[in-house]
Scaffold this active site. Structure first.
Site, PDB file in Angstrom:
ATOM      1  N   ASN A 111       0.814  -1.216   0.000  1.00 24.59           N
ATOM      2  CA  ASN A 111       0.000   0.000   0.000  1.00 24.59           C
ATOM      3  C   ASN A 111       0.843   1.258   0.000  1.00 24.59           C
ATOM      4  OD1 ASN A 111      -2.014  -1.871   0.215  1.00 24.59           O
ATOM      5  ND2 ASN A 111      -2.756  -1.226   2.231  1.00 24.59           N
ATOM      6  N   THR A 156     -14.888  37.075 -31.846  1.00 24.44           N
ATOM      7  CA  THR A 156     -15.760  36.647 -30.765  1.00 24.44           C
ATOM      8  C   THR A 156     -16.939  35.951 -31.425  1.00 24.44           C
ATOM      9  OG1 THR A 156     -17.042  38.711 -30.728  1.00 24.44           O
ATOM     10  CG2 THR A 156     -15.106  38.600 -29.285  1.00 24.44           C
ATOM     11  N   HIS A 157     -17.413  34.863 -30.811  1.00 26.13           N
ATOM     12  CA  HIS A 157     -18.490  34.055 -31.401  1.00 26.13           C
ATOM     13  C   HIS A 157     -18.095  33.524 -32.782  1.00 26.13           C
ATOM     14  CE1 HIS A 157     -21.144  35.662 -28.242  1.00 26.13           C
ATOM     15  NE2 HIS A 157     -20.583  36.820 -28.520  1.00 26.13           N
ATOM     16  N   SER A 278      -4.403  12.196 -48.811  1.00 23.72           N
ATOM     17  CA  SER A 278      -5.563  11.316 -48.944  1.00 23.72           C
ATOM     18  C   SER A 278      -5.208  10.140 -49.839  1.00 23.72           C
ATOM     19  CB  SER A 278      -6.738  12.085 -49.555  1.00 23.72           C
ATOM     20  OG  SER A 278      -7.739  11.207 -50.023  1.00 23.72           O
ATOM     21  N   LYS A 284      -5.219  16.689 -51.470  1.00 19.85           N
ATOM     22  CA  LYS A 284      -5.514  16.975 -50.073  1.00 19.85           C
ATOM     23  C   LYS A 284      -4.256  17.223 -49.236  1.00 19.85           C
ATOM     24  CE  LYS A 284      -8.854  17.133 -48.223  1.00 19.85           C
ATOM     25  NZ  LYS A 284      -9.609  16.051 -47.564  1.00 19.85           N
ATOM     26  N   GLU A 291      -5.860  17.613 -35.591  1.00 23.24           N
ATOM     27  CA  GLU A 291      -7.100  16.883 -35.325  1.00 23.24           C
ATOM     28  C   GLU A 291      -6.902  15.831 -34.240  1.00 23.24           C
ATOM     29  OE1 GLU A 291      -9.034  17.335 -39.802  1.00 23.24           O
ATOM     30  OE2 GLU A 291      -8.182  15.420 -39.180  1.00 23.24           O
ATOM     31  N   TYR A 318      -6.956   1.766   2.097  1.00 25.97           N
ATOM     32  CA  TYR A 318      -6.706   1.300   0.732  1.00 25.97           C
ATOM     33  C   TYR A 318      -7.789   0.323   0.305  1.00 25.97           C
ATOM     34  CZ  TYR A 318      -4.495  -0.750  -3.362  1.00 25.97           C
ATOM     35  OH  TYR A 318      -4.251  -1.184  -4.636  1.00 25.97           O
ATOM     36  N   GLN A 323      -6.264   0.335  -7.846  1.00 28.54           N
ATOM     37  CA  GLN A 323      -5.426  -0.179  -8.920  1.00 28.54           C
ATOM     38  C   GLN A 323      -5.804   0.449 -10.252  1.00 28.54           C
ATOM     39  OE1 GLN A 323      -4.123  -4.380  -8.849  1.00 28.54           O
ATOM     40  NE2 GLN A 323      -5.267  -4.594 -10.754  1.00 28.54           N
TER      41      GLN A 323
END
Length: 465
Positions: A111, A156-157, A278, A284, A291, A318, A323
């Site tokens: 522990n 903004t937005h 691609s 591409k 991403e 514990y 775990q």
């Protein structure tokens, strides 16, 4: 057959499925070096306090050195039947030195061992990620200094709002990552406490020296309560929270890389070595690195939430549930480190299209606020009056499909007679950006000064903010 390490209480060994669900060696073997360091520190303390003999200590330390070398060489065999990293190393030690190995576990438990190992791992990981964050800050600050006067639209937005400096935009992320480093640094202070010697939960009757093991392992202090020492996982949750916030900042930057590299924006040209193609469309150029950073942020946040759910109802001290703290932590830290490296590489090589950014900086009546401010300063209007007049002029320009600065003076004076020819210079995006000289504003002189201050700070202090 009963388990050879803890099986004295049992007549038969664990079922095969029990062995499968109980074992953690497949993932906690990465804590081998921390576990060996922990064992060495414990052994040195045991001999110095007279709990074990110098002869036993010599055998134990020599055996641990052998195991460490075998692990480095990839020659150590980890066994699932031995459950975890602690018992694998203890069994390996027993094979090498015999009876003396059994004395190493005096005055400790798995522990407090795992709590110590995990703190050592997180402490080292925080230091590594701090260095990665500092590198990313340095890349961004250098580019900010180079692009202090490069114009781009601020949003903004996700609508064009006001023209800003590209350098100012980059420095926003330098500030975000500075906060991430500060959070990690603050978390490190609470990580850097030693639970070793708390044993299972109640401490020990042996005359151990917890301060000695803490100092040997580089901990700043000893945890004050033996129950808390083994049951606490706040330090994991806090570190995961820091990782989740850092990942969220990386994801926001990744999202903007994706958007700004589209033909619709055209602000960024993606570097070849951080893009992919691609299999069917030859033209591409995909922002896969950005991403994947955006996606991996979900995994990192999930690790934090997962551990919160594990810990939310655990009674002291514990429980085996704990775990489940490690796989999510390892995954989160591994992926955050990967994301930091990928982002640093991208940002070092992305090329901004200054002309497109400048053109967009003046689009969508982005200098309307400058006109309202001019009416306040020069015509003595309240800001609300100026706001309404400017709004009507924007509507007039929109109806004629022209920019604000393309309206004639007569058109402007029809809304307010105090408007003069001098207003037109304030409708230029470069002038608008240069005028924002308030502290923290986007004026190039501000940006240059702030970028140089960051560069000086980062180059002098390295990984310390």
């Amino acid at each position: 057959m009963a388990h050879k390490i803890w099986g004295g209480r049992f007549n038969v060994g664990p079922d095969k499925i029990m062995e499968e669900i109980n074992a953690s060696i497949d993932f906690d073997k990465r804590l081998a070096y921390q576990d060996i360091a922990c064992s060495k520190a414990h052994c040195q303390m045991l001999v110095e306090t007279g709990i074990i003999t110098a002869a036993d200590a010599k055998q134990i330390l020599g055996g641990l050195d052998e195991i460490e070398k075998e692990i480095e060489a990839g020659q150590f065999t980890f066994s699932k039947t031995l459950e975890d990293i602690h018992m694998n190393i203890e069994a390996g030690l027993s094979e090498r030195i015999g009876e003396a190995a059994g004395r190493l576990h005096i005055a400790r438990s798995r522990n407090d061992q795992i709590a110590t190992d995990l703190r050592l791992y997180i402490r080292a990981s925080i230091d590594e990620m701090d260095a990665q964050l500092a590198k990313l800050q340095l890349i961004l600050a250098r580019q900010a200094a180079d692009h202090a006067a490069t114009l781009m639209p601020g949003f903004t937005h996700l609508q064009i709002a006001q023209p800003i400096s590209y350098g100012h935009y980059l420095l926003a992320y330098v500030e975000m990552f500075a906060r991430d480093r500060a959070r990690f640094g603050d978390a490190r202070k609470r990580v850097n406490e030693s639970p070793l010697g708390a044993a299972a939960l109640a401490g020990t009757s042996f005359p151990i020296d917890r301060q000695k093991t803490a100092a040997t392992l580089g901990f700043e202090r000893v945890m004050a309560n033996s129950i808390d020492s083994v049951s606490d996982r706040d330090f994991v949750l806090e570190s995961l929270n820091c990782a989740a916030m850092t990942a969220m900042h990386l994801s926001r930057l990744g999202e903007e890389i994706i958007l700004f590299a589209t033909p619709q924006f055209g602000f960024f040209k993606l570097p070849d070595n951080y893009s992919t193609g691609s299999s069917i469309m030859p033209q591409k150029r995909n922002p896969d690195a950005a991403e994947l950073i955006r996606a991996k942020t979900g995994r990192i946040i999930a690790s934090l939430i997962g551990l919160f759910i594990v810990m939310k109802a655990l009674p002291l001290a514990y429980a085996k549930d704990m775990q489940e703290d490690k796989e999510g932590l390892f995954d989160a830290f591994d992926n955050l480190s990967l994301c930091l490296s990928a982002m640093a590489g991208q940002m070092a090589h992305i090329v901004p299209d200054k002309e497109k950014m400048r053109a967009a900086a003046g689009a969508q009546f982005s200098t309307a606020t400058e006109l309202a401010d001019w009416l306040v300063r020069e015509a003595g209007l309240t800001f609300r009056e100026a706001h309404h007049i400017t709004g009507r002029l924007v509507a007039k320009a929109e109806s004629r499909a022209c920019a604000l600065h393309e309206l004639s003076l007569a058109d402007m004076q029809a809304e307010n007679s105090h408007i003069t020819e001098s207003v037109y210079q304030f409708l230029d995006p470069a002038h608008a950006v240069a005028s924002r000289t308030s502290f923290g504003g986007t004026a190039p002189q501000n940006v240059k000064q702030a970028a140089e201050a960051w560069l000086d700070r980062l180059q002098k202090t390295g990984t310390k903010t």
